[in-house]
Design a protein around this motif. Structure first.
Motif, PDB file in Angstrom:
ATOM      1  N   PRO A  28     -18.474  11.382   3.610  1.00  0.00           N
ATOM      2  CA  PRO A  28     -17.442  10.346   3.933  1.00  0.00           C
ATOM      3  C   PRO A  28     -16.331  10.664   2.950  1.00  0.00           C
ATOM      4  N   ASN A  29     -15.205   9.888   3.413  1.00  0.00           N
ATOM      5  CA  ASN A  29     -13.754   9.814   2.798  1.00  0.00           C
ATOM      6  C   ASN A  29     -13.780   8.696   1.873  1.00  0.00           C
ATOM      7  N   TYR A  30     -14.139   8.984   0.850  1.00  0.00           N
ATOM      8  CA  TYR A  30     -14.307   7.868  -0.224  1.00  0.00           C
ATOM      9  C   TYR A  30     -12.852   7.656  -0.962  1.00  0.00           C
ATOM     10  N   SER A  31     -12.280   6.690  -0.566  1.00  0.00           N
ATOM     11  CA  SER A  31     -10.780   6.352  -1.121  1.00  0.00           C
ATOM     12  C   SER A  31     -10.752   6.085  -2.754  1.00  0.00           C
ATOM     13  N   MET A  33     -12.771   7.551  -4.820  1.00  0.00           N
ATOM     14  CA  MET A  33     -13.258   8.622  -5.608  1.00  0.00           C
ATOM     15  C   MET A  33     -12.231   9.392  -6.238  1.00  0.00           C
ATOM     16  N   CYS A  57     -25.361   4.872  -8.267  1.00  0.00           N
ATOM     17  CA  CYS A  57     -24.705   4.604  -7.030  1.00  0.00           C
ATOM     18  C   CYS A  57     -25.115   3.293  -5.997  1.00  0.00           C
ATOM     19  N   ALA A  61     -22.396   0.250  -5.845  1.00  0.00           N
ATOM     20  CA  ALA A  61     -22.176  -0.282  -4.311  1.00  0.00           C
ATOM     21  C   ALA A  61     -22.246  -1.746  -4.275  1.00  0.00           C
ATOM     22  N   SER A  77     -18.638  16.125  -7.055  1.00  0.00           N
ATOM     23  CA  SER A  77     -18.979  15.574  -5.744  1.00  0.00           C
ATOM     24  C   SER A  77     -20.056  16.392  -5.081  1.00  0.00           C
ATOM     25  N   ASP A 214     -24.597   8.788  -0.675  1.00  0.00           N
ATOM     26  CA  ASP A 214     -24.158   8.198   0.685  1.00  0.00           C
ATOM     27  C   ASP A 214     -24.469   6.795   0.634  1.00  0.00           C
ATOM     28  N   LEU A 216     -22.890   4.882  -1.544  1.00  0.00           N
ATOM     29  CA  LEU A 216     -21.781   4.227  -1.795  1.00  0.00           C
ATOM     30  C   LEU A 216     -20.739   3.831  -0.413  1.00  0.00           C
ATOM     31  N   GLU A 217     -21.393   4.080   0.566  1.00  0.00           N
ATOM     32  CA  GLU A 217     -20.925   3.891   2.091  1.00  0.00           C
ATOM     33  C   GLU A 217     -20.698   2.359   1.930  1.00  0.00           C
ATOM     34  N   PRO A 221     -14.625  -0.797  -1.041  1.00  0.00           N
ATOM     35  CA  PRO A 221     -13.533  -0.118  -1.306  1.00  0.00           C
ATOM     36  C   PRO A 221     -12.585  -0.650  -2.676  1.00  0.00           C
TER      37      PRO A 221
END
Length: 576
Positions: A28-31, A33, A57, A61, A77, A214, A216-217, A221
């Motif tokens: 995932p591209n966690y903005s 993090m 986590c 979330a 990570s 995961d 955190l999806e 954000p």
């Protein structure tokens, strides 16, 4: 908008209730993090969570949907690291002893070599992947709401849990358990039910690990900031503001050593939550001045609250295993099947050369390279003994690693120990003693478990995966002596089985305690004697839930996140 809708309603649909099959397998591209070196010197949040592990986590979330949340993780990570992601590389991380390894090795005072996680996702990035819930009786005894607990398990399962692909060896263990009388055969289920079952796994059908990171999806954000390589050194307390000390901030350092301070915004519901695991949470409380006063003063730590139960009632479920050489090739598998016995022992299995350890991959689940050395008694598991065992293993023929292990873990356990500080640095391991088999009932459960494993090995269902000429006593002695022949005993009686349990004890990495409910925290996981501080992780457990705890730790993070939001939203509604 009503309270229920705020937590579970349309504003959350599409974020909270998607299925794993709908999610991309790519990292995932966690903005939200970032490396902690980019963090401001001072910052403010509604919630500060220390520890981005199996509980931290899902907790972060959930809270991010109605508050600003800072999640501090001392490691990096998990994404992009094949030693974490790929099932075939299990053990590689556990064998990495570098200062930046996602796994930090520690050795208990009992002499058993163990590991603690140092990575976003926590122990779910290092473990054997088995996913199974706690028993309904456990949920009731702890005082959790059964409906919310069930919903919280399902919330995690939609992202990280899968049905394993069964091979012939694991199937033979399953059928052997049934033949040995571990009944009934419950098939595939996440539920904890007496008998034999196939449980879930966090490895998908392609052998890719899915971790608590995961989850955190599910986060909002805009409500979450995750800082990596952020090591918390101290919880800050306002001591004179109220009758009780009030937690209001955290001091942490980034990878360069620079100091940062994160504070709680003004607000009666804002809190700091420690989710640093069974070693990290009591350790941080002590470093912050909450713990046994005499011990704190010995380290020149200012006492905020004399709390003698911090670090007490530490437990680790002992594991004992038997290696069974196979005349036939076996699949590579981690834990998939479990026998939940009536007498308090859980029987599980792992197979394949990668997990026995081989000349090519000598970091398997029971390899000395990761510290799982059953060939010498715990107190004799020195670095020299590990090195010798690893060297001798590397010289063995490939055929020697064709087979698998059947293992047992005792329920509970009843035996407990304690944790103490060694230094004032959170990077250093504390001293911990688990007192394996101190209580006779634990030892008897181990003996009963070994006896059940003998029946599985002798079963018709398992017969094609063992050599006829090797008796179970011979297998026991071989497990305890090869390739380092330091235990030339013959374990073939009840008394000898007791010796086998004590001589060959290893960890299954399910240690817990140190901040238990009723002694350090209350039933809402609030630290007793101070305000605005909770502990939410496995350090609060009195006994390890289910056969393997990770599902329940994930559930607890989600469960308490929902409860905390309910409290917060109810307070906001009353203020209107």
């Amino acid at each position: 908008m009503g309270l229920a809708c705020k937590i579970f309603g349309a504003c959350f649909v599409g974020i909270l209730f998607f299925h794993g099959s709908c999610v991309s397998d790519r990292a995932p591209n966690y903005s939200f993090m970032h490396n902690a070196t980019s963090a401001p010197t001072i910052s403010y949040y509604d919630y500060i969570i220390v520890g981005g592990g199996t509980a931290g986590c899902p907790l972060a979330a959930t809270l991010s949907h109605n508050a600003s949340v800072l999640l501090l993780e001392r490691g990096g990570s998990p994404y992009g690291n094949p030693n974490i992601t790929n099932l075939a590389n299990f053990g590689a991380t556990l064998s990495d002893l570098s200062s930046t390894s996602p796994s930090q090795r520690f050795i208990s005072e009992d002499g058993v070599i163990n590991a603690r996680a140092r990575i976003l996702g926590g122990g779910s990035c290092l473990n054997a992947g088995f996913y199974t819930r706690a028993a309904p009786e456990y949920v009731r005894a702890v005082g959790w709401d059964g409906r919310l607990a069930n919903e919280s398990y399902q919330w995690a399962e939609r992202r990280v849990a899968f049905k394993p692909r069964m091979g012939q060896w694991q199937s033979a263990v399953r059928d052997g358990l049934v033949e040995a009388g571990v009944l009934p055969n419950n098939g595939f289920t996440y539920d904890h039910i007496n008998g034999t079952k196939v449980g879930g796994t966090i490895f998908d059908q392609d052998g890719n690990r899915h971790t608590a990171a995961d989850l955190l999806e599910y986060a909002n954000p805009s409500g979450l900031t995750v800082l990596l390589h952020a090591t918390a050194y101290k919880i800050l307390f306002a001591i004179k503001a109220r009758p009780k000390p009030v937690a209001h901030g955290v001091i942490y350092r980034d990878a360069s050593g620079a100091k940062h301070r994160a504070y709680l915004k003004r607000g009666s519901k804002n809190e700091i939550i420690i989710s640093s695991g069974a070693l990290g949470s009591p350790q941080l409380l002590m470093l912050s001045g909450v713990g046994p006063a005499e011990q704190l003063r010995a380290h020149n730590i200012t006492v905020v609250l004399d709390q003698p139960m911090v670090g007490q009632l530490m437990s680790d479920n002992p594991m004992n295993a038997i290696f069974i050489p196979s005349p036939l090739p076996v699949e590579v598998s981690l834990i998939q099947v479990v026998g939940i016995t009536q007498f308090g022992t859980y029987i599980e299995a792992a197979s394949g050369e990668n997990f026995a350890g081989s000349p090519q991959r000598d970091y398997g689940m029971f390899s000395p390279k990761i510290g799982q050395l059953s060939t010498v008694p715990p107190k004799q598991r020195t670095p020299e003994a590990l090195a010798k065992a690893t060297e001798l293993m590397s010289n063995l023929d490939q055929q020697a690693f064709q087979g698998g292990f059947i293992l047992e873990k005792i329920m509970g356990p009843i035996s407990t120990g304690h944790l103490e500080l060694r230094t004032r640095s959170p990077k250093d391991n504390p001293s911990v003693t688990f007192n394996y088999f101190k209580e006779p009932q634990d030892l008897q459960r181990c003996v009963d478990g070994i006896s059940t494993m003998e029946k599985v090995i002798d079963s018709k269902s398992f017969s094609k995966f063992r050599f006829d000429y090797m008796s179970v006593p011979q297998l026991l002695n071989m497990t305890a002596s090869a390739p380092v022949n330091l235990l030339p005993r013959h374990y073939n009686s009840s008394q000898s089985l007791q010796d086998f349990c004590k001589d060959t004890v290893m960890t299954i990495w399910h240690y817990h305690g140190g901040c238990q409910v009723g002694s350090v925290v209350d039933r809402d996981y609030k630290v007793i004697g101070v305000d605005a501080l909770r502990v939410i992780d496995g350090s609060t457990f009195n006994v390890s839930p289910g056969t393997n705890p990770q599902a329940t730790v994930m559930m607890l993070g989600r469960y308490m996140g929902v409860n905390i939001l309910r409290e917060r939203l109810a307070s906001e509604d009353q203020a209107k």
